[in-house]
Design a protein around this motif. Structure first.
Motif, PDB file in Angstrom:
ATOM      1  N   ILE A  16      23.070  58.770   7.945  1.00  0.00           N
ATOM      2  CA  ILE A  16      22.244  59.827   8.836  1.00  0.00           C
ATOM      3  C   ILE A  16      22.011  59.338  10.105  1.00  0.00           C
ATOM      4  N   TRP A  17      22.391  58.298  10.497  1.00  0.00           N
ATOM      5  CA  TRP A  17      22.210  57.758  11.693  1.00  0.00           C
ATOM      6  C   TRP A  17      22.900  58.495  12.788  1.00  0.00           C
ATOM      7  N   ASN A  18      21.952  59.043  13.981  1.00  0.00           N
ATOM      8  CA  ASN A  18      22.631  59.966  14.780  1.00  0.00           C
ATOM      9  C   ASN A  18      23.771  59.224  15.828  1.00  0.00           C
ATOM     10  N   GLN A  19      23.802  58.017  16.008  1.00  0.00           N
ATOM     11  CA  GLN A  19      24.661  57.386  16.751  1.00  0.00           C
ATOM     12  C   GLN A  19      25.982  56.876  15.973  1.00  0.00           C
ATOM     13  N   LYS A  20      25.940  57.097  14.773  1.00  0.00           N
ATOM     14  CA  LYS A  20      26.994  56.553  14.017  1.00  0.00           C
ATOM     15  C   LYS A  20      28.575  57.062  14.190  1.00  0.00           C
ATOM     16  N   PRO A  21      28.849  58.306  14.849  1.00  0.00           N
ATOM     17  CA  PRO A  21      30.049  58.759  15.434  1.00  0.00           C
ATOM     18  C   PRO A  21      30.516  57.921  16.546  1.00  0.00           C
ATOM     19  N   HIS A  22      29.809  57.454  17.439  1.00  0.00           N
ATOM     20  CA  HIS A  22      30.228  56.825  18.605  1.00  0.00           C
ATOM     21  C   HIS A  22      29.817  55.479  18.833  1.00  0.00           C
ATOM     22  N   THR A  23      29.368  55.004  17.473  1.00  0.00           N
ATOM     23  CA  THR A  23      28.634  53.404  17.576  1.00  0.00           C
ATOM     24  C   THR A  23      29.921  52.394  17.876  1.00  0.00           C
ATOM     25  N   LYS A  24      31.098  52.666  17.794  1.00  0.00           N
ATOM     26  CA  LYS A  24      32.017  51.836  18.151  1.00  0.00           C
ATOM     27  C   LYS A  24      32.279  51.786  19.690  1.00  0.00           C
ATOM     28  N   GLU A  25      32.007  52.704  20.480  1.00  0.00           N
ATOM     29  CA  GLU A  25      32.190  52.939  21.847  1.00  0.00           C
ATOM     30  C   GLU A  25      30.871  52.667  22.367  1.00  0.00           C
ATOM     31  N   LEU A  27      26.236  52.671  22.344  1.00  0.00           N
ATOM     32  CA  LEU A  27      25.020  52.696  22.000  1.00  0.00           C
ATOM     33  C   LEU A  27      24.071  53.072  22.935  1.00  0.00           C
ATOM     34  N   ILE A  28      22.992  53.852  22.456  1.00  0.00           N
ATOM     35  CA  ILE A  28      21.736  53.951  23.558  1.00  0.00           C
ATOM     36  C   ILE A  28      20.500  53.918  22.826  1.00  0.00           C
ATOM     37  N   PHE A  29      19.577  53.222  23.229  1.00  0.00           N
ATOM     38  CA  PHE A  29      18.361  53.350  22.551  1.00  0.00           C
ATOM     39  C   PHE A  29      17.402  53.263  23.928  1.00  0.00           C
ATOM     40  N   SER A  30      17.257  54.594  24.435  1.00  0.00           N
ATOM     41  CA  SER A  30      16.347  55.088  25.576  1.00  0.00           C
ATOM     42  C   SER A  30      14.821  54.863  25.399  1.00  0.00           C
ATOM     43  N   GLU A  31      14.647  54.802  24.178  1.00  0.00           N
ATOM     44  CA  GLU A  31      13.140  54.231  23.845  1.00  0.00           C
ATOM     45  C   GLU A  31      12.720  53.027  24.240  1.00  0.00           C
ATOM     46  N   ASN A  32      13.776  52.116  24.564  1.00  0.00           N
ATOM     47  CA  ASN A  32      13.576  50.800  24.981  1.00  0.00           C
ATOM     48  C   ASN A  32      13.665  50.543  26.574  1.00  0.00           C
ATOM     49  N   ILE A  33      13.669  51.654  27.243  1.00  0.00           N
ATOM     50  CA  ILE A  33      13.874  51.636  28.838  1.00  0.00           C
ATOM     51  C   ILE A  33      12.405  50.892  29.401  1.00  0.00           C
ATOM     52  N   GLY A  34      12.584  50.253  30.208  1.00  0.00           N
ATOM     53  CA  GLY A  34      11.211  49.947  31.060  1.00  0.00           C
ATOM     54  C   GLY A  34      11.494  49.920  32.380  1.00  0.00           C
ATOM     55  N   LYS A  35      10.551  49.079  33.243  1.00  0.00           N
ATOM     56  CA  LYS A  35      10.667  48.948  34.553  1.00  0.00           C
ATOM     57  C   LYS A  35      11.651  47.977  34.900  1.00  0.00           C
ATOM     58  N   ARG A  36      11.836  46.901  34.466  1.00  0.00           N
ATOM     59  CA  ARG A  36      12.609  45.864  34.739  1.00  0.00           C
ATOM     60  C   ARG A  36      13.759  45.911  33.582  1.00  0.00           C
ATOM     61  N   LEU A  37      15.089  45.934  34.228  1.00  0.00           N
ATOM     62  CA  LEU A  37      16.084  45.871  33.228  1.00  0.00           C
ATOM     63  C   LEU A  37      17.238  44.855  33.820  1.00  0.00           C
ATOM     64  N   SER A  38      18.164  44.483  32.834  1.00  0.00           N
ATOM     65  CA  SER A  38      19.092  43.594  33.164  1.00  0.00           C
ATOM     66  C   SER A  38      20.454  44.186  32.834  1.00  0.00           C
ATOM     67  N   ALA A  67      21.191  49.939  26.104  1.00  0.00           N
ATOM     68  CA  ALA A  67      22.314  50.349  25.976  1.00  0.00           C
ATOM     69  C   ALA A  67      23.560  49.169  26.106  1.00  0.00           C
ATOM     70  N   MET A  68      24.561  49.664  25.108  1.00  0.00           N
ATOM     71  CA  MET A  68      25.565  48.723  24.834  1.00  0.00           C
ATOM     72  C   MET A  68      27.017  49.671  25.038  1.00  0.00           C
ATOM     73  N   VAL A  69      27.941  49.431  25.948  1.00  0.00           N
ATOM     74  CA  VAL A  69      28.894  50.215  26.135  1.00  0.00           C
ATOM     75  C   VAL A  69      30.353  49.293  25.995  1.00  0.00           C
ATOM     76  N   ALA A  70      31.287  49.655  25.139  1.00  0.00           N
ATOM     77  CA  ALA A  70      32.390  49.001  25.181  1.00  0.00           C
ATOM     78  C   ALA A  70      33.080  49.205  26.598  1.00  0.00           C
ATOM     79  N   ARG A  71      33.808  48.124  27.038  1.00  0.00           N
ATOM     80  CA  ARG A  71      34.375  47.947  28.071  1.00  0.00           C
ATOM     81  C   ARG A  71      33.558  47.873  29.414  1.00  0.00           C
ATOM     82  N   THR A  72      33.940  47.814  30.748  1.00  0.00           N
ATOM     83  CA  THR A  72      33.330  47.449  31.851  1.00  0.00           C
ATOM     84  C   THR A  72      33.379  48.327  33.216  1.00  0.00           C
ATOM     85  N   LYS A  83      23.491  59.591  29.976  1.00  0.00           N
ATOM     86  CA  LYS A  83      22.958  60.103  28.680  1.00  0.00           C
ATOM     87  C   LYS A  83      21.320  59.997  28.633  1.00  0.00           C
ATOM     88  N   ILE A  84      20.880  59.073  29.411  1.00  0.00           N
ATOM     89  CA  ILE A  84      19.366  58.861  29.217  1.00  0.00           C
ATOM     90  C   ILE A  84      18.856  59.622  30.317  1.00  0.00           C
TER      91      ILE A  84
END
Length: 165
Positions: A16-25, A27-38, A67-72, A83-84
């Motif tokens: 029932i995971w809400n990201q399952k349909p697009h997980t191969k392309e 993933l976003i975990f916007s709850e993990n966002i912070g002031k300093r990102l890489s 976030a993790m996105v297939a391709r660059t 989407k965030i």
């Protein structure tokens, strides 16, 4: 193997995971966002490139992946990161990235309030390469000067030996 199957199919929320349909392309975990990102690209398997956005405060542990996105390709990654919520994007004050143009564009478009910081390893590499070029330039100049001095000495010796006593 049976335990993994049982966990995935019955104990976890994978079905029932809400990201399952697009997980191969992506993933976003916007709850993990912070002031300093890489942001960086990596190859996980078979040469497939992924763009990975992480929260530096988590130091690679739980809650690090934003976030993790297939391709660059910049346009694709930007579309996913947008989407965030804009409110969360505007919380970011610092983005650490390499010197690839696509990463700079992603950082600029998705996190406009963030200062962009280049990975120190990229800066060190550039400085080392510049220093190597300067050393090579001066080395060739020294070799040229030495060759000229040798040639002058040979000419001087030839002129001196042609004198008759």
């Amino acid at each position: 193997m049976i335990l993994q199957h049982h966990y995935k199919d019955f104990l976890s929320d994978f079905k029932i995971w809400n990201q399952k349909p697009h997980t191969k392309e992506w993933l976003i975990f916007s709850e993990n966002i912070g002031k300093r990102l890489s942001i960086d690209e990596t190859s996980l398997s078979n040469g497939e490139l992924y763009t990975i956005l992480t929260n530096k405060a988590a130091k690679g542990k739980k809650g690090a992946l934003v976030a993790m996105v297939a391709r660059t390709k910049a346009e694709r990654v930007i579309a996913i990161i947008e989407k965030i919520s804009l409110k969360q994007q505007n919380l970011v004050t610092e983005m650490t990235l390499d010197m690839a143009g696509n990463m700079g564009l992603i950082a600029k478009k998705c996190f406009p309030n963030a200062a962009r910081v280049i990975y120190r390893f990229n800066v060190q590499k550039l400085a080392t390469e510049a220093l190597r070029e300067i050393r090579i330039k001066y080395r060739w100049q020294a070799i040229d000067q030495e060759n000229e001095a040798i040639e002058k000495a040979k000419k001087k010796t030839r002129k001196g030996s042609s004198l008759k006593f």
